[in-house]
Design an enzyme around this catalytic site. Structure first.
Site, PDB file in Angstrom:
ATOM      1  N   ARG A 160     -48.249 -24.471  13.008  1.00 30.75           N
ATOM      2  CA  ARG A 160     -48.544 -24.969  11.666  1.00 30.75           C
ATOM      3  C   ARG A 160     -47.246 -24.994  10.865  1.00 30.75           C
ATOM      4  NH1 ARG A 160     -50.529 -22.152   6.533  1.00 30.75           N
ATOM      5  NH2 ARG A 160     -50.985 -23.958   5.259  1.00 30.75           N
ATOM      6  N   HIS A 168     -46.929 -27.663   0.746  1.00 36.13           N
ATOM      7  CA  HIS A 168     -46.773 -26.207   0.714  1.00 36.13           C
ATOM      8  C   HIS A 168     -45.722 -25.888  -0.354  1.00 36.13           C
ATOM      9  CE1 HIS A 168     -47.452 -22.380   3.290  1.00 36.13           C
ATOM     10  NE2 HIS A 168     -46.780 -21.992   2.214  1.00 36.13           N
ATOM     11  N   GLU A 185     -53.005 -23.288  -0.260  1.00 34.84           N
ATOM     12  CA  GLU A 185     -53.256 -22.301  -1.315  1.00 34.84           C
ATOM     13  C   GLU A 185     -53.231 -22.857  -2.740  1.00 34.84           C
ATOM     14  OE1 GLU A 185     -50.810 -18.846  -0.656  1.00 34.84           O
ATOM     15  OE2 GLU A 185     -51.836 -18.411   1.207  1.00 34.84           O
ATOM     16  N   ASN A 191     -56.407 -18.655   4.509  1.00 32.54           N
ATOM     17  CA  ASN A 191     -55.293 -17.707   4.518  1.00 32.54           C
ATOM     18  C   ASN A 191     -55.825 -16.394   3.960  1.00 32.54           C
ATOM     19  OD1 ASN A 191     -53.888 -20.023   5.163  1.00 32.54           O
ATOM     20  ND2 ASN A 191     -52.591 -20.013   3.347  1.00 32.54           N
ATOM     21  N   TYR A 215     -54.814 -12.207   3.463  1.00 33.60           N
ATOM     22  CA  TYR A 215     -53.845 -11.110   3.602  1.00 33.60           C
ATOM     23  C   TYR A 215     -54.417  -9.757   3.218  1.00 33.60           C
ATOM     24  CZ  TYR A 215     -50.220 -14.539   4.376  1.00 33.60           C
ATOM     25  OH  TYR A 215     -49.465 -15.543   4.922  1.00 33.60           O
ATOM     26  N   GLU A 264     -53.403 -18.656   7.946  1.00 32.33           N
ATOM     27  CA  GLU A 264     -52.402 -17.609   7.723  1.00 32.33           C
ATOM     28  C   GLU A 264     -53.071 -16.247   7.715  1.00 32.33           C
ATOM     29  OE1 GLU A 264     -49.892 -17.982   4.214  1.00 32.33           O
ATOM     30  OE2 GLU A 264     -49.569 -20.110   4.627  1.00 32.33           O
TER      31      GLU A 264
HETATM   32  C1  PNW Z   1     -48.771 -17.184   1.041  1.00 33.04           C
HETATM   33  N1  PNW Z   1     -49.810 -13.493  -4.218  1.00 33.04           N
HETATM   34  O1  PNW Z   1     -48.244 -16.949  -0.227  1.00 33.04           O
HETATM   35  C2  PNW Z   1     -48.088 -18.455   1.456  1.00 33.04           C
HETATM   36  O2  PNW Z   1     -48.906 -19.475   1.955  1.00 33.04           O
HETATM   37  C3  PNW Z   1     -46.887 -18.246   2.285  1.00 33.04           C
HETATM   38  O3  PNW Z   1     -45.998 -19.300   2.049  1.00 33.04           O
HETATM   39  C4  PNW Z   1     -46.299 -16.875   2.022  1.00 33.04           C
HETATM   40  O4  PNW Z   1     -45.080 -16.671   2.642  1.00 33.04           O
HETATM   41  C5  PNW Z   1     -47.337 -15.869   2.480  1.00 33.04           C
HETATM   42  O5  PNW Z   1     -48.573 -16.075   1.840  1.00 33.04           O
HETATM   43  C6  PNW Z   1     -46.934 -14.421   2.252  1.00 33.04           C
HETATM   44  O6  PNW Z   1     -46.762 -14.180   0.891  1.00 33.04           O
HETATM   45  C7  PNW Z   1     -48.687 -16.070  -1.161  1.00 33.04           C
HETATM   46  O7  PNW Z   1     -48.907 -13.000  -4.943  1.00 33.04           O
HETATM   47  C8  PNW Z   1     -47.740 -15.566  -2.028  1.00 33.04           C
HETATM   48  O8  PNW Z   1     -51.010 -13.231  -4.383  1.00 33.04           O
HETATM   49  C9  PNW Z   1     -48.111 -14.721  -3.038  1.00 33.04           C
HETATM   50  C10 PNW Z   1     -49.444 -14.381  -3.180  1.00 33.04           C
HETATM   51  C11 PNW Z   1     -50.407 -14.883  -2.326  1.00 33.04           C
HETATM   52  C12 PNW Z   1     -50.014 -15.735  -1.310  1.00 33.04           C
END
Ligand code: PNW
Length: 471
Positions: free
Chosen positions: A77, A121, A166, A294, A296, A368
């Protein structure tokens, strides 16, 4: 220990994005993006880092594709930089910019790796930001013209298309919280940007259908999970508000054709509303083929005991706190990754079930998922990132549980193939399976790379193995 098998044909891979890895910021006709501008403003990015060179992936197609091959990736991706393809934002297409992506796609196909292409992106051409960027409707039309150029250049060779990465980050993190480019703090700007990003998505889906292109198209929102701290009504309500702001604001328009009612009303109390014109919601809810997700982190959430009254005060931080009235409680002693995000695999499982039930179980690619741990090579050159292995192991178990619970999961691309430009954190935060030395640009696969390779090649996971590999 039991073996957790994934469905046959499950599409394993890794992800990156253009501004984070390409570098070559002024080559072959590329114009500046909002991130080139933002990263040059004092105080916006840690250590004043920028993406001028990044991982130099623009010049290292063969090296990066070889790494993907060694990982056992079945898909890659990546994203296309709008300022390379249409440097003036709208108008003439820059063939030299497109050539880079033609070469990349050819190299992937030759290596038997399926390209998964994200159209946006976050690297909006600065010239469009100067005309209002995502706050204005015209940008949605400009996006479709840019998308059409990419569709036509790569038709037939790219099968998996993602319109937006996102939208919450594009709109809220960037226009409401000021943390990402263009760095605004304004609720109306965020809600307008969100609407035009959704509109751009819907218009691009329609264009894709109109061109009769083979393949599949969808969006990749980031989702959050909020587990109620207690079953007290105020806490349940707080979770719902948190999810409405983060998840439903984007997913409801796509899958249900309207914005979530409660959050609409709460924004209205601040004098804010999305700039919806007649026909917009039909365009936005155009049928997609899959959902990219995505994920996390997540949290336990409760309401504040004394909520801030929801009214206009002119203090954006206070207004946002009042809009949401949510607080997180660290009750579990969660591990946190080096960027400070809680390690919460249960949230991954829960949010996948929630998506299944709320949106009719669409086909989902996890576009992601990954962890920030800043381990450096040891004296012997090895990068012992056992904590990242543990993150992947726990999240892949959650993924397997979701599949077993009937979620329609199709694939998984780890974030990220490479350590790269981590936005406002610059190069100080590392998410890669491959370590990058940003002085020499040398790439070193970490222990997590070797661990994930075993999973990818076996299409299965044996829980507990991570513990052995980590030492
Ligand atoms: C995502 N937050 O970004 C992105 O899709 C990526 O480009 C990035 O590198 C990855 O997650 C890791 O951060 C985010 O602050 C960046 O909540 C910040 C946030 C969430 C997603």
């Amino acid at each position: 220990m039991s073996l957790l098998k994934f469905p046959s044909g499950f599409l394993w891979g890794a992800a990156t994005s253009s501004y984070q890895v390409e570098g070559a910021h002024d080559e072959d006709g590329r114009s500046p993006s909002i991130w080139d501008t933002f990263s040059r403003q004092p105080g916006r990015v840690r250590e004043a880092h920028n993406g001028d060179v990044a991982c130099d992936s623009y010049h290292r197609i063969d090296e990066d594709v070889a790494l993907l091959k060694a990982l056992g990736a079945k898909t890659y991706r990546f994203s296309v930089a709008w300022p390379r393809v249409v440097p003036t934002g709208r108008g003439a297409v820059n063939e030299k910019g497109l050539d880079y992506y033609r070469r990349l796609v050819d190299a992937l196909i030759a290596a038997d790796i399926e390209p998964m292409l994200t159209l946006y992106h976050w690297d909006l051409p600065q010239c469009l930001q100067d005309q209002g960027g995502w706050q204005v409707r015209q940008t949605a039309h400009d996006f479709v013209a840019y998308a059409e150029a990419v569709f036509k250049a790569l038709a037939g060779r790219v099968r998996l298309w993602i319109t937006m990465n996102e939208p919450w980050c594009i709109a809220n993190l960037s226009h409401q919280m000021g943390e990402h480019a263009p760095g605004l703090r304004d609720h109306q700007a965020a809600v307008s940007a969100a609407h035009h990003v959704l509109l751009a998505h819907g218009l691009a889906v329609r264009k894709f259908r109109e061109l009769g292109l083979p393949g599949e198209i969808g969006m990749a929102p980031n989702v959050d999970w909020r587990e109620p701290y207690s079953q007290r009504q105020e806490d349940l309500d707080a979770c719902r508000r948190g999810l409405e702001w983060f998840n439903n604001w984007y997913l409801d328009p796509i899958y249900r054709g309207h914005y979530p009612e409660e959050m609409l009303q709460r924004y209205a109390a601040l004098g804010v509303e999305p700039p919806v014109e007649s026909g917009d919601m039909e365009i936005i809810s155009s049928k997609t083929d899959f959902l990219g997700i995505n994920y996390y982190t997540g949290s336990y959430t409760r309401a504040h005991d004394t909520p801030t009254p929801l009214q206009r005060t002119g203090d954006v931080t206070q207004e946002l706190a009042a809009l949401l009235n949510v607080g997180s409680v660290d009750v579990t002693g969660f591990k946190h990754t080096d960027i400070g995000w809680a390690h919460f695999p249960e949230g991954f499982y829960r949010v996948l079930l929630w998506l299944r039930d709320r949106y009719g179980n669409p086909p989902v690619y996890i576009t992601e998922n990954g962890a920030c741990y800043n381990d450096e090579p040891d004296a012997d050159g090895r990068v012992r990132d056992g904590r990242r292995i543990a993150y992947y192991e726990h999240h892949l178990i959650a993924l397997h549980r979701a599949i077993r619970s009937g979620c329609n999961l199709k694939g998984y691309t780890a974030w990220s193939l490479l350590d790269n430009f981590e936005w406002a954190w610059g190069y100080t935060m590392r998410f890669g399976l491959v370590h990058v030395d940003f002085k020499t640009l040398k790439r070193t696969p970490k222990d997590s790379f070797h661990w994930l390779k075993q999973v990818y090649e076996a299409n299965a996971l044996r829980p507990g193995e991570a513990g052995r590999l980590a030492h």
